[in-house]
Design an enzyme around this catalytic site. Structure first.
Site, PDB file in Angstrom:
ATOM      1  N   TRP A  49      -2.707  -2.665  -1.648  1.00 59.83           N
ATOM      2  CA  TRP A  49      -2.407  -4.082  -1.876  1.00 59.83           C
ATOM      3  C   TRP A  49      -3.220  -4.811  -0.822  1.00 59.83           C
ATOM      4  O   TRP A  49      -2.957  -4.689   0.377  1.00 59.83           O
ATOM      5  CB  TRP A  49      -0.914  -4.352  -1.707  1.00 59.83           C
ATOM      6  CG  TRP A  49      -0.531  -5.750  -2.089  1.00 59.83           C
ATOM      7  CD1 TRP A  49      -0.259  -6.197  -3.347  1.00 59.83           C
ATOM      8  CD2 TRP A  49      -0.372  -6.875  -1.225  1.00 59.83           C
ATOM      9  NE1 TRP A  49       0.051  -7.535  -3.319  1.00 59.83           N
ATOM     10  CE2 TRP A  49      -0.005  -7.988  -2.023  1.00 59.83           C
ATOM     11  CE3 TRP A  49      -0.504  -7.077   0.144  1.00 59.83           C
ATOM     12  CZ2 TRP A  49       0.225  -9.256  -1.510  1.00 59.83           C
ATOM     13  CZ3 TRP A  49      -0.267  -8.349   0.662  1.00 59.83           C
ATOM     14  CH2 TRP A  49       0.095  -9.419  -0.163  1.00 59.83           C
ATOM     15  N   HIS A  83      17.853 -36.810 -10.135  1.00 68.00           N
ATOM     16  CA  HIS A  83      17.196 -37.337  -8.932  1.00 68.00           C
ATOM     17  C   HIS A  83      15.692 -37.073  -8.954  1.00 68.00           C
ATOM     18  O   HIS A  83      15.039 -37.160  -7.919  1.00 68.00           O
ATOM     19  CB  HIS A  83      17.829 -36.723  -7.678  1.00 68.00           C
ATOM     20  CG  HIS A  83      19.270 -37.101  -7.525  1.00 68.00           C
ATOM     21  ND1 HIS A  83      19.681 -38.370  -7.176  1.00 68.00           N
ATOM     22  CD2 HIS A  83      20.403 -36.386  -7.740  1.00 68.00           C
ATOM     23  CE1 HIS A  83      20.999 -38.411  -7.151  1.00 68.00           C
ATOM     24  NE2 HIS A  83      21.462 -37.219  -7.493  1.00 68.00           N
ATOM     25  N   GLU A 122      17.091 -17.364  -9.381  1.00 69.99           N
ATOM     26  CA  GLU A 122      16.701 -15.982  -9.673  1.00 69.99           C
ATOM     27  C   GLU A 122      16.082 -15.873 -11.072  1.00 69.99           C
ATOM     28  O   GLU A 122      15.069 -15.194 -11.269  1.00 69.99           O
ATOM     29  CB  GLU A 122      17.921 -15.049  -9.529  1.00 69.99           C
ATOM     30  CG  GLU A 122      17.721 -13.609  -9.950  1.00 69.99           C
ATOM     31  CD  GLU A 122      16.611 -12.886  -9.199  1.00 69.99           C
ATOM     32  OE1 GLU A 122      16.086 -13.407  -8.219  1.00 69.99           O
ATOM     33  OE2 GLU A 122      16.243 -11.777  -9.646  1.00 69.99           O
ATOM     34  N   GLU A 127       7.465 -14.398 -12.025  1.00 70.57           N
ATOM     35  CA  GLU A 127       6.920 -13.166 -11.479  1.00 70.57           C
ATOM     36  C   GLU A 127       6.291 -12.267 -12.536  1.00 70.57           C
ATOM     37  O   GLU A 127       5.215 -11.720 -12.325  1.00 70.57           O
ATOM     38  CB  GLU A 127       8.083 -12.440 -10.791  1.00 70.57           C
ATOM     39  CG  GLU A 127       7.741 -11.178 -10.077  1.00 70.57           C
ATOM     40  CD  GLU A 127       8.959 -10.574  -9.403  1.00 70.57           C
ATOM     41  OE1 GLU A 127      10.109 -10.845  -9.819  1.00 70.57           O
ATOM     42  OE2 GLU A 127       8.771  -9.795  -8.461  1.00 70.57           O
ATOM     43  N   ARG A 139       3.716  -0.065  -4.909  1.00 75.79           N
ATOM     44  CA  ARG A 139       3.475  -0.653  -3.583  1.00 75.79           C
ATOM     45  C   ARG A 139       2.167  -1.433  -3.497  1.00 75.79           C
ATOM     46  O   ARG A 139       1.883  -2.086  -2.503  1.00 75.79           O
ATOM     47  CB  ARG A 139       3.466   0.454  -2.522  1.00 75.79           C
ATOM     48  CG  ARG A 139       4.733   1.262  -2.477  1.00 75.79           C
ATOM     49  CD  ARG A 139       4.625   2.345  -1.432  1.00 75.79           C
ATOM     50  NE  ARG A 139       4.556   1.781  -0.104  1.00 75.79           N
ATOM     51  CZ  ARG A 139       5.601   1.457   0.638  1.00 75.79           C
ATOM     52  NH1 ARG A 139       6.812   1.659   0.178  1.00 75.79           N
ATOM     53  NH2 ARG A 139       5.452   0.950   1.837  1.00 75.79           N
ATOM     54  N   LYS A 195      12.278 -14.547 -11.814  1.00 77.99           N
ATOM     55  CA  LYS A 195      11.945 -13.443 -12.726  1.00 77.99           C
ATOM     56  C   LYS A 195      10.898 -13.911 -13.741  1.00 77.99           C
ATOM     57  O   LYS A 195       9.947 -13.208 -14.038  1.00 77.99           O
ATOM     58  CB  LYS A 195      13.173 -12.936 -13.492  1.00 77.99           C
ATOM     59  CG  LYS A 195      14.166 -12.112 -12.719  1.00 77.99           C
ATOM     60  CD  LYS A 195      13.732 -10.700 -12.425  1.00 77.99           C
ATOM     61  CE  LYS A 195      13.132 -10.583 -11.065  1.00 77.99           C
ATOM     62  NZ  LYS A 195      14.043 -10.458  -9.942  1.00 77.99           N
ATOM     63  N   LYS A 208       5.746  -4.129  -4.524  1.00 78.68           N
ATOM     64  CA  LYS A 208       7.209  -3.981  -4.441  1.00 78.68           C
ATOM     65  C   LYS A 208       7.750  -4.220  -3.035  1.00 78.68           C
ATOM     66  O   LYS A 208       8.687  -4.980  -2.851  1.00 78.68           O
ATOM     67  CB  LYS A 208       7.576  -2.573  -4.915  1.00 78.68           C
ATOM     68  CG  LYS A 208       9.054  -2.282  -4.909  1.00 78.68           C
ATOM     69  CD  LYS A 208       9.718  -2.807  -6.144  1.00 78.68           C
ATOM     70  CE  LYS A 208      11.191  -2.557  -6.172  1.00 78.68           C
ATOM     71  NZ  LYS A 208      11.872  -3.578  -6.997  1.00 78.68           N
ATOM     72  N   ASN A 215      -1.353   2.042   5.736  1.00 76.31           N
ATOM     73  CA  ASN A 215      -0.533   0.985   5.138  1.00 76.31           C
ATOM     74  C   ASN A 215      -0.049   0.095   6.276  1.00 76.31           C
ATOM     75  O   ASN A 215       0.507   0.592   7.240  1.00 76.31           O
ATOM     76  CB  ASN A 215       0.666   1.636   4.422  1.00 76.31           C
ATOM     77  CG  ASN A 215       1.768   0.637   4.127  1.00 76.31           C
ATOM     78  OD1 ASN A 215       1.507  -0.522   3.822  1.00 76.31           O
ATOM     79  ND2 ASN A 215       3.007   1.081   4.217  1.00 76.31           N
ATOM     80  N   GLY A 216      -0.289  -1.207   6.156  1.00 71.87           N
ATOM     81  CA  GLY A 216       0.157  -2.129   7.209  1.00 71.87           C
ATOM     82  C   GLY A 216      -0.958  -3.091   7.577  1.00 71.87           C
ATOM     83  O   GLY A 216      -1.910  -3.265   6.824  1.00 71.87           O
ATOM     84  N   CYS A 249       0.844  -1.186   0.000  1.00 74.43           N
ATOM     85  CA  CYS A 249       0.000   0.000   0.000  1.00 74.43           C
ATOM     86  C   CYS A 249       0.888   1.248   0.000  1.00 74.43           C
ATOM     87  O   CYS A 249       1.942   1.269   0.621  1.00 74.43           O
ATOM     88  CB  CYS A 249      -0.943   0.108   1.191  1.00 74.43           C
ATOM     89  SG  CYS A 249      -2.096  -1.248   1.331  1.00 74.43           S
TER      90      CYS A 249
HETATM   91  O1  M6R Z   1      12.956  -4.894  -0.736  1.00 75.28           O
HETATM   92  P1  M6R Z   1      13.506  -6.270  -0.602  1.00 75.28           P
HETATM   93  O2  M6R Z   1      14.777  -6.462  -1.340  1.00 75.28           O
HETATM   94  O3  M6R Z   1      13.649  -6.700   0.828  1.00 75.28           O
HETATM   95  O4  M6R Z   1      12.425  -7.218  -1.263  1.00 75.28           O
HETATM   96  C1  M6R Z   1      12.523  -8.601  -1.183  1.00 75.28           C
HETATM   97  C2  M6R Z   1      11.578  -9.273  -2.142  1.00 75.28           C
HETATM   98  O5  M6R Z   1      10.264  -8.951  -1.845  1.00 75.28           O
HETATM   99  C3  M6R Z   1      11.864  -8.901  -3.589  1.00 75.28           C
HETATM  100  O6  M6R Z   1      13.184  -9.159  -3.937  1.00 75.28           O
HETATM  101  C4  M6R Z   1      10.934  -9.681  -4.540  1.00 75.28           C
HETATM  102  O7  M6R Z   1      11.233 -11.033  -4.508  1.00 75.28           O
HETATM  103  C5  M6R Z   1      11.058  -9.110  -5.954  1.00 75.28           C
HETATM  104  N1  M6R Z   1       9.749  -8.761  -6.424  1.00 75.28           N
HETATM  105  C6  M6R Z   1      11.632 -10.055  -6.942  1.00 75.28           C
HETATM  106  O8  M6R Z   1      11.801  -9.467  -8.179  1.00 75.28           O
END
Ligand code: M6R
Length: 602
Positions: free
Chosen positions: A74, A498, A475, A482, A27, A479, A597, A100-101, A2
């Site tokens: 969010w 395995h 990673e 996501e 956010r 990506k 984010k 927010n929270g 948020c």
């Molecule tokens: O702000 P942060 O680096 O702590 O965030 C951690 C994860 O939420 C963040 O890396 C998330 O996995 C990304 N959306 C990946 O691209």
């Protein structure tokens, strides 16, 4: 999660709020709303959907209020509907809130307030707070009413209130969620993050946990939850609004991918060594490193474990933020905990640091956001200088974090005398060549785009690698999942036989990271095993490798680089492959569904 904003100005604020919300949309983007105070009454508009949907609603209306608050959501409690969209209002319509929270004890407070005849219009936890403040306002002035309410709340919050009876007044409060004040010439702001008001001012005050701020025209007062007056420091933001704009790019993600050479250059050229030298003794005695992080940042932790162990000969572990406090590793005064986070606001990473601090452990942060919660909880912070990262998918923060942690591994090795000055110099020189090497990788974008076109219809990808590039495989898969919504798995290449090899067929491509390093021959064998079973292989390989060209279906080349630094270069083709696949599938690149984010909830 948020984004919230508040503004008091000499002119109407609705456009300022909308512009600010657009910059906070990373956010959360489930619903949006604003309210302004106009002729003593609240005028509000809110809707399910994105800021663009809210703008559509507002397009034929003229809002004149000079004080207002806004929210982009969010969803946590309650569906992403218009009725659950912020702002929320007290029963008598005199108080408005954006939050927010998460209010963890909201049900209990809601029940008490229902007994007192308060009426609730949403399913959210946030709405209880505005009714609570309304209750306290019967006997107290606004600042105290907010403060007393904060004392009753459990969970995390950043919130902004406005009042019909107090025009030109905004009150903000925070606990474990970020809230920043922006001090402009003729206007003052409160927001979750600096980009919300950066085009108006660079003068900021980062509020601390358990602080309440009262902003009245040009005056500002900060107190803690007990009412004690608090001093505050005015900082100046170093970056400008262009860094938070798309500047002609189709998406923030592509812009941020292309910004990586500069992000790394700024990060590694900063004199981190002098910061570290001040507490050299601390590092000399470190006998165990625990890296903690979430998501992409956790992949940084996983890759960096290898650099730390190899160079400094110290055992290192990478633990997920969400696991740490439920299974804390052995921690003592010679353990170093390193929390890695772009935002510095990730709730699970923060909780892990708090747990480590309770054990008296020395904590260091690798963070991109100055003044963020994490940087205030740790003993020392090394900043990445990646600039603001807006796209939900982390790219430039990832490679900047990797570069900085490699630099730190070299430093730790020097402090522990496990490398010679010559090796140290050699590694530092190699780190400095990374920006140019990344530029070379970026020039491979055409072949990557063609590859994305060829496989845009597949439902699954396997990503394989070994050692530090097992982290790269994870990673790359993250990506892909996501932003393109295609299932992808990151796996240790040696583990394929395995179990996962059973999945392989012509419609399940494998992205294999196969560099001229100590596991090269092993990787070639793993690739052969996949090819022998009719699998498609997209290899990310060292430039000029003729063997791989004979075996793999696609080869994306990266320049020759030492094993320790290879994770940084490998990241770029993986990011581009996910990006182009998502573009070709018509996905929302910068704001993938169901995500946000900064994950400020546990
Ligand atoms: O702000 P942060 O680096 O702590 O965030 C951690 C994860 O939420 C963040 O890396 C998330 O996995 C990304 N959306 C990946 O691209």
């Amino acid at each position: 999660m948020c984004g919230i904003i508040g503004c008091i100005s000499k002119k109407p604020v609705s456009d300022i709020l909308i512009d600010g919300l657009k910059r906070l949309e990373y956010r959360g983007y489930d619903s949006a709303g604003i309210v302004v105070l106009e002729n003593g009454v609240f005028r509000s508009e809110k809707t399910a959907g994105k800021i663009a949907d809210l703008e559509e609603l507002l397009k034929d209306q003229v809002f004149l209020g000079n004080t207002g608050i806004g929210h982009t959501r969010w969803a946590t409690h309650g569906t992403p509907s218009t009725c659950n969209a912020h702002p929320f209002f007290s029963c008598d319509g005199s108080v408005a809130i954006v939050h927010n929270g998460i209010i963890e004890n909201y049900q209990e407070i809601r029940n008490e307030l229902i007994k007192k005849k308060h009426r609730f219009l949403s399913e959210t936890d946030s709405e209880v707070v505005v009714h609570l403040v309304e209750d306290y306002l019967k006997t107290h002035e606004p600042l105290k009413a907010v403060r007393l309410s904060c004392n009753k709340l459990e969970g995390s919050f950043a919130m902004v209130f406005m009042f019909t009876d107090y025009p030109g007044l905004l009150i903000g409060a925070r606990l474990y969620s970020p809230l920043v004040v922006g001090l402009g010439k003729k206007q003052t702001f409160l927001a979750s993050d600096v980009p919300a008001f950066l085009r108006h001012t660079k003068k900021v005050v980062y509020l601390k946990d358990k602080e309440v701020v009262q902003i009245n025209k040009c005056q500002m007062k900060v107190v803690d939850f007990r009412g004690k007056k608090k001093d505050y420091q005015i900082d100046r933001v170093k970056w400008d609004i262009q860094s938070a704009e798309k500047e002609g790019y189709a998406h923030f993600m592509l812009k941020e991918i292309e910004e990586q050479p500069e992000a790394i250059r700024r990060t590694v050229n900063y004199p981190h060594y002098s910061t570290l030298e001040r507490i050299r003794n601390k590092f000399k005695d470190v006998h165990r490193v625990v890296l903690v992080a979430c998501g992409t940042a956790w992949h940084v932790a996983l890759a960096s474990k290898y650099a730390i162990e190899e160079l400094a000969r110290v055992p290192a572990d990478a633990i997920l933020g969400s696991e740490f406090r439920y299974a804390p590793p052995p921690l003592d005064k010679n353990t170093l905990v390193i929390a890695v986070s772009q935002s510095g606001e990730t709730a699970d990473t923060l909780a892990a640091v708090r747990c480590a601090k309770e054990h008296g452990t020395f904590c260091m942060a690798i963070c991109n956001v100055v003044g963020s919660s994490l940087t205030r909880e740790v003993d020392i912070t090394l900043y990445t200088y990646a600039g603001p990262e807006i796209s939900v998918a982390s790219t430039k923060a990832y490679t900047a974090q990797l570069s900085l942690l490699t630099l730190f591994a070299v430093y730790l090795a020097k402090a522990k005398k496990t490398i010679s000055p010559k090796v140290e110099r050699g590694l530092l020189n190699q780190i400095k060549t990374l920006p140019d090497k990344i530029k070379q990788v970026l020039s491979e974008r055409d072949v990557i785009e063609k590859c994305a076109e060829a496989y845009k219809r597949v439902n699954n990808f396997m990503y394989i690698g070994r050692r530090n590039n097992l982290a790269s495989a994870c990673e790359g898969a993250l990506k892909m999942k996501e932003i393109s919504y295609t299932h992808a798995e990151g796996y240790g290449a040696g583990e394929m036989k395995h179990g996962p090899l059973a999945l392989v067929d012509g419609s399940f491509p494998t992205v294999a990271i196969v560099l001229k390093d100590r596991v090269y021959v092993k990787m070639l064998s793993n690739i052969q095993e996949i090819k022998a079973r009719g699998g498609v292989v997209i290899a990310i390989a060292t430039k000029g490798d003729k063997n791989i060209k004979r075996i793999a279906d696609w080869v994306i080349e990266i320049p020759n680089v030492s094993e320790i630094l290879s994770t940084i270069l490998i990241a770029v083709p993986l990011q581009l492959l996910a990006y182009y696949t998502a573009v070709k599938k018509g996905r929302e690149i910068d704001q993938p569904r169901n995500l946000a984010k900064s994950v400020t909830v546990e």
